[in-house]
Design a protein around this motif. Sequence first.
Motif, mmCIF file in Angstrom:
data_model
loop_
_atom_site.group_PDB
_atom_site.id
_atom_site.type_symbol
_atom_site.label_atom_id
_atom_site.label_comp_id
_atom_site.label_asym_id
_atom_site.label_seq_id
_atom_site.Cartn_x
_atom_site.Cartn_y
_atom_site.Cartn_z
ATOM 1 N N LEU A 66 30.200 -35.936 5.254
ATOM 2 C CA LEU A 66 30.611 -34.638 5.792
ATOM 3 C C LEU A 66 31.858 -34.747 6.657
ATOM 4 O O LEU A 66 32.650 -33.798 6.741
ATOM 5 C CB LEU A 66 29.457 -34.002 6.566
ATOM 6 N N GLN A 70 35.133 -32.428 6.392
ATOM 7 C CA GLN A 70 35.596 -31.671 7.564
ATOM 8 C C GLN A 70 37.068 -31.916 7.865
ATOM 9 O O GLN A 70 37.797 -31.000 8.267
ATOM 10 C CB GLN A 70 34.748 -32.051 8.782
ATOM 11 N N THR A 131 19.828 -30.945 1.019
ATOM 12 C CA THR A 131 19.790 -30.557 2.430
ATOM 13 C C THR A 131 21.057 -29.892 2.931
ATOM 14 O O THR A 131 21.152 -29.541 4.101
ATOM 15 C CB THR A 131 19.510 -31.810 3.288
ATOM 16 N N GLY A 132 22.044 -29.704 2.068
ATOM 17 C CA GLY A 132 23.319 -29.168 2.515
ATOM 18 C C GLY A 132 23.220 -27.830 3.221
ATOM 19 O O GLY A 132 23.963 -27.559 4.169
ATOM 20 N N ARG A 134 21.227 -26.818 5.281
ATOM 21 C CA ARG A 134 20.929 -26.976 6.710
ATOM 22 C C ARG A 134 22.202 -26.995 7.548
ATOM 23 O O ARG A 134 22.185 -26.631 8.727
ATOM 24 C CB ARG A 134 20.185 -28.292 6.955
ATOM 25 N N TRP A 135 23.295 -27.445 6.935
ATOM 26 C CA TRP A 135 24.551 -27.621 7.657
ATOM 27 C C TRP A 135 25.605 -26.612 7.208
ATOM 28 O O TRP A 135 26.784 -26.779 7.490
ATOM 29 C CB TRP A 135 25.067 -29.061 7.463
#
Length: 266
Positions: A66, A70, A131-132, A134-135
């Motif tokens: 990530l 970013q 799980t992406g 979640r963010w």
Amino acid sequence: MKTLVHVEKKGPLARVRMDDAGRHNTLTVEMMTELKARLEAIAAARETVVVILEGRENVFSAGHHLGEIQERDLHGVHALFELGYALKRVIREMPQVVLAKVRGLTVAAGLELVAASDLAVAAETARFGTTGIRWGLFCSTPGVFLSRNVPRKKAAEMLFTGRLYSAEEAKAMGLVNEVAPDERLDAVAEALALQVAAHSLDVVELGKRLFYRQYPLDEWTALAYATEVIVRNSKHPDAVAGIQAFLDKRTPAWQDGIERPAPAPK
């Protein structure tokens, strides 16, 4: 530069291990570049029939890095995901069958590698998730292969909840073929791999291409395509030799030049 991907050849099997402990085997640009190159080399060499793709003891892969996403602008992020796309194309189009062997955690793009592989075996303690969400980054690309492995509503549940699933849950929904006690995972994965590796690489390659190309077609178009493939397959030297071996009641010998373990006595 540290080697992130290790390759070990064992007869008709190639073991490909992702090894970046400090970053939990995240699919950094460096990791994806090296993994893609290693798989391409195996494909070109044609010395093995099955690739066993694995991670570390506690993590298969934690997905994309990530931090890399970013820090990049849109063009940079696009290039990163184009590399991921190219990696999955190699897995899908290489002649060898790719078997994912999963220990520990595999999430997001790590789960995508499992779903893109032809076969998968997991340890009882393995955990899977997209799980992406979640963010704030929906697992769009993992969802493509996930939704082609598991039923639609189960794929939607995984993608929209972001929760983790056990190895047994993954098997029940069709994401993995077998679940084994952690201490037996190596043996179970190798046994499955050797069942595939007993066969001609040329015919495995032909069958893998047929399997994925016919999948999105309607059944009659798929049957017409498969008919053409099997007709041509019937005159491949390994098919001619294999059919004759069947008629003669003996074990066939393939012409791919790959060494295989002697068959176990019946």
